[in-house]
Enzyme design. Structure first.
Site, PDB file in Angstrom:
ATOM      1  N   GLU A  38      10.459   5.246   0.992  1.00  0.00           N
ATOM      2  CA  GLU A  38      10.308   5.948  -0.280  1.00  0.00           C
ATOM      3  C   GLU A  38       9.469   7.188  -0.069  1.00  0.00           C
ATOM      4  O   GLU A  38       9.187   7.560   1.072  1.00  0.00           O
ATOM      5  CB  GLU A  38       9.704   5.022  -1.337  1.00  0.00           C
ATOM      6  CG  GLU A  38       8.350   4.456  -0.978  1.00  0.00           C
ATOM      7  CD  GLU A  38       7.742   3.645  -2.120  1.00  0.00           C
ATOM      8  OE1 GLU A  38       7.947   3.978  -3.295  1.00  0.00           O
ATOM      9  OE2 GLU A  38       7.038   2.669  -1.822  1.00  0.00           O
ATOM     10  N   LYS A  90       0.581  -1.678  -5.836  1.00  0.00           N
ATOM     11  CA  LYS A  90       0.070  -0.374  -6.276  1.00  0.00           C
ATOM     12  C   LYS A  90      -1.449  -0.376  -6.139  1.00  0.00           C
ATOM     13  O   LYS A  90      -2.184  -0.639  -7.084  1.00  0.00           O
ATOM     14  CB  LYS A  90       0.523  -0.127  -7.719  1.00  0.00           C
ATOM     15  CG  LYS A  90       0.718   1.338  -8.026  1.00  0.00           C
ATOM     16  CD  LYS A  90       1.621   1.534  -9.215  1.00  0.00           C
ATOM     17  CE  LYS A  90       1.548   2.947  -9.743  1.00  0.00           C
ATOM     18  NZ  LYS A  90       1.921   3.988  -8.793  1.00  0.00           N
ATOM     19  N   ARG A  97       3.388  -6.449 -12.514  1.00  0.00           N
ATOM     20  CA  ARG A  97       3.180  -5.843 -11.191  1.00  0.00           C
ATOM     21  C   ARG A  97       1.685  -5.695 -10.886  1.00  0.00           C
ATOM     22  O   ARG A  97       1.244  -5.878  -9.760  1.00  0.00           O
ATOM     23  CB  ARG A  97       3.894  -4.491 -11.103  1.00  0.00           C
ATOM     24  CG  ARG A  97       3.928  -3.932  -9.686  1.00  0.00           C
ATOM     25  CD  ARG A  97       4.806  -2.704  -9.589  1.00  0.00           C
ATOM     26  NE  ARG A  97       4.310  -1.608 -10.390  1.00  0.00           N
ATOM     27  CZ  ARG A  97       4.961  -0.477 -10.623  1.00  0.00           C
ATOM     28  NH1 ARG A  97       6.166  -0.295 -10.103  1.00  0.00           N
ATOM     29  NH2 ARG A  97       4.448   0.463 -11.367  1.00  0.00           N
TER      30      ARG A  97
HETATM   31  N1  PLP Z   1       6.687   4.331  -5.468  1.00  0.00           N
HETATM   32  C1  PLP Z   1       5.416   4.752  -5.449  1.00  0.00           C
HETATM   33  C2  PLP Z   1       4.728   4.831  -4.146  1.00  0.00           C
HETATM   34  C3  PLP Z   1       4.774   5.076  -6.663  1.00  0.00           C
HETATM   35  O1  PLP Z   1       3.518   5.490  -6.670  1.00  0.00           O
HETATM   36  C4  PLP Z   1       5.480   4.972  -7.871  1.00  0.00           C
HETATM   37  C5  PLP Z   1       4.825   5.250  -9.136  1.00  0.00           C
HETATM   38  O2  PLP Z   1       4.483   4.418  -9.893  1.00  0.00           O
HETATM   39  C6  PLP Z   1       6.806   4.544  -7.828  1.00  0.00           C
HETATM   40  C7  PLP Z   1       7.375   4.235  -6.623  1.00  0.00           C
HETATM   41  C8  PLP Z   1       7.604   4.406  -9.075  1.00  0.00           C
HETATM   42  O3  PLP Z   1       7.295   3.245  -9.763  1.00  0.00           O
HETATM   43  P1  PLP Z   1       7.526   3.128 -11.319  1.00  0.00           P
HETATM   44  O4  PLP Z   1       8.940   3.459 -11.567  1.00  0.00           O
HETATM   45  O5  PLP Z   1       7.205   1.723 -11.635  1.00  0.00           O
HETATM   46  O6  PLP Z   1       6.590   4.108 -11.950  1.00  0.00           O
HETATM   47  C1  COI Z   2       3.526   6.905 -11.426  1.00  0.00           C
HETATM   48  O1  COI Z   2       4.652   7.382 -11.397  1.00  0.00           O
HETATM   49  O2  COI Z   2       3.072   6.314 -12.409  1.00  0.00           O
HETATM   50  C2  COI Z   2       2.641   6.995 -10.282  1.00  0.00           C
HETATM   51  O3  COI Z   2       1.691   6.259 -10.220  1.00  0.00           O
HETATM   52  C3  COI Z   2       2.898   7.979  -9.231  1.00  0.00           C
HETATM   53  C4  COI Z   2       1.706   8.794  -8.933  1.00  0.00           C
HETATM   54  C5  COI Z   2       1.979   9.479  -7.666  1.00  0.00           C
HETATM   55  C6  COI Z   2       1.381   9.754 -10.029  1.00  0.00           C
END
Ligand code: PLP
Ligand code: COI
Length: 345
Positions: free
Chosen positions: A223, A187, A85
């Protein structure tokens, strides 16, 4: 040999904050190539005032965790997906991809070096890894940098939302998180800069998070500021919103697999109309930081939507998903092939 966690930190009292740890992984990109890279002890970065990251926010990041398992190992959860990612995010901002194998090596190296900061099994805390990449050379015309720094810092953390697994109250935001055809699906730091004002407002008003709808029509669920959303229908189906401007959460993708293969739940990843929310039985936020945080109530411009599972505890399906996911992460439940990476192997 795995070192035990330090005994001078009150692990179970940690919130989601930054604690400086001794080592970070650093690798620099110059003249079209990544250098070897390795561990460093200096937490501060010195850069030109005109570095691209300061002027034009050329910055992408990741988030993953290291866990102590029941049998005393230290493991990471699906770091290969973070590596992939991050390469996608980098490409969108004209940054060089950090090679996946180097990323995985760096994850192991930096966790091993800081292993006394991996919280004890059962403490409720974990070691959060924050890989990030920034454009470092000076630019003043709008263009990408040519030099970059990739780093992984690690910090022990507790629950993202106060109260841990207690249901939260969120609001529908008046702001947008992402534009159609914008950067919502990657991200990048810029997505979070724009969410700072809405989250400060939401906290002042007593809400834990903002729920964002699709910016084009404001009729579909996207989200929250830092997590994807999951719903469970009254007949036990898992539904997760689909949109190009939602970050493809690794936790959400894992939950969908767990639902289907461990819990026999039907799974639908599709567009979700906001008007459908009144009909769901359970709702949660999911992400590395959020894990699975149940949502008990939503405020839509003064109209209250009470999720039937309520404000006292997680709904039954959410609890099953939470127990299975965290069980896999902490070695209590057998993981699908390749999901768990032991830092000593
Ligand atoms: N959506 C957003 C905007 C986020 O910042 C995060 C955090 O990483 C997620 C979703 C969840 O992603 P993940 O499950 O890969 O941590
Ligand atoms: C994560 O879950 O890793 C994120 O980057 C979310 C952040 C808002 C702390």
């Amino acid at each position: 040999m795995v070192k035990e966690a330090r005994t001078d930190i009150k692990w179970s009292e940690l919130g989601f904050g930054y604690v400086e740890t001794p080592y970070r992984y650093v690798c620099r990109y110059k003249n079209g190539a990544w250098e070897e890279g390795g561990l460093e002890t200096e937490a501060k970065i010195t850069l030109s005032e005109c570095a691209c990251v300061f002027q034009y926010s050329q910055s992408v990041f990741e988030g993953l965790k290291a866990y102590r398992t029941e049998d005393g190992k230290i493991v990471c959860f699906r770091p290969d997906l973070n590596a992939e990612r991050m390469a996608m995010s980098a490409a969108r901002l004209e940054m060089p991809p950090f090679p996946v194998d180097k990323f995985l090596e760096a994850v192991k190296m930096v966790v091993k070096a800081n292993e006394e900061f991996v919280p004890p099994y059962g403490s409720g805390a974990t070691l959060y890894l924050r890989p990030f990449m920034i454009g470092t050379n000076p630019v003043i015309g709008v263009k990408p940098a040519e030099e970059f720094e990739f780093r992984i810092l690690v910090t022990p953390v507790g629950p993202y939302f106060k109260g841990g697994a207690k249901p939260i109250y969120i609001k529908v935001s008046d702001f947008d998180r992402a534009a159609p055809h914008g950067t919502g699906g990657i991200k990048a730091g810029l997505n979070y800069a724009m969410s700072l004002h809405p989250i400060v407002q939401a906290h002042k008003e007593g809400f834990a998070e903002n729920m964002y709808l699709d910016p084009q029509t404001r009729t579909k669920v996207e989200e929250t500021g830092g997590a994807n959303i999951i719903f469970v229908t009254k007949d036990g189906k898992l539904v997760t919103p689909k949109s190009e401007s939602i970050l493809p959460s690794i936790t959400r993708r894992s939950i969908c697999y767990v639902a289907e293969h461990y819990l026999n739940m039907p799974v639908e990843h599709r567009e979700v109309l906001f008007s459908e929310v009144d009909d769901f039985a359970e709702m949660g936020l999911c992400g590395t930081a959020a894990v699975i945080s149940p949502v008990g109530r939503i405020n839509d411009h003064g109209r209250i939507i009470d999720i039937p599972s309520g404000m006292e505890e997680m709904g039954p399906w959410t609890k099953k998903l939470y127990d299975t996911l965290t069980g896999i992460q902490m070695g209590r439940v057998e993981a699908p092939e390749g999901w768990i990476v032991c830092i000593d192997e």
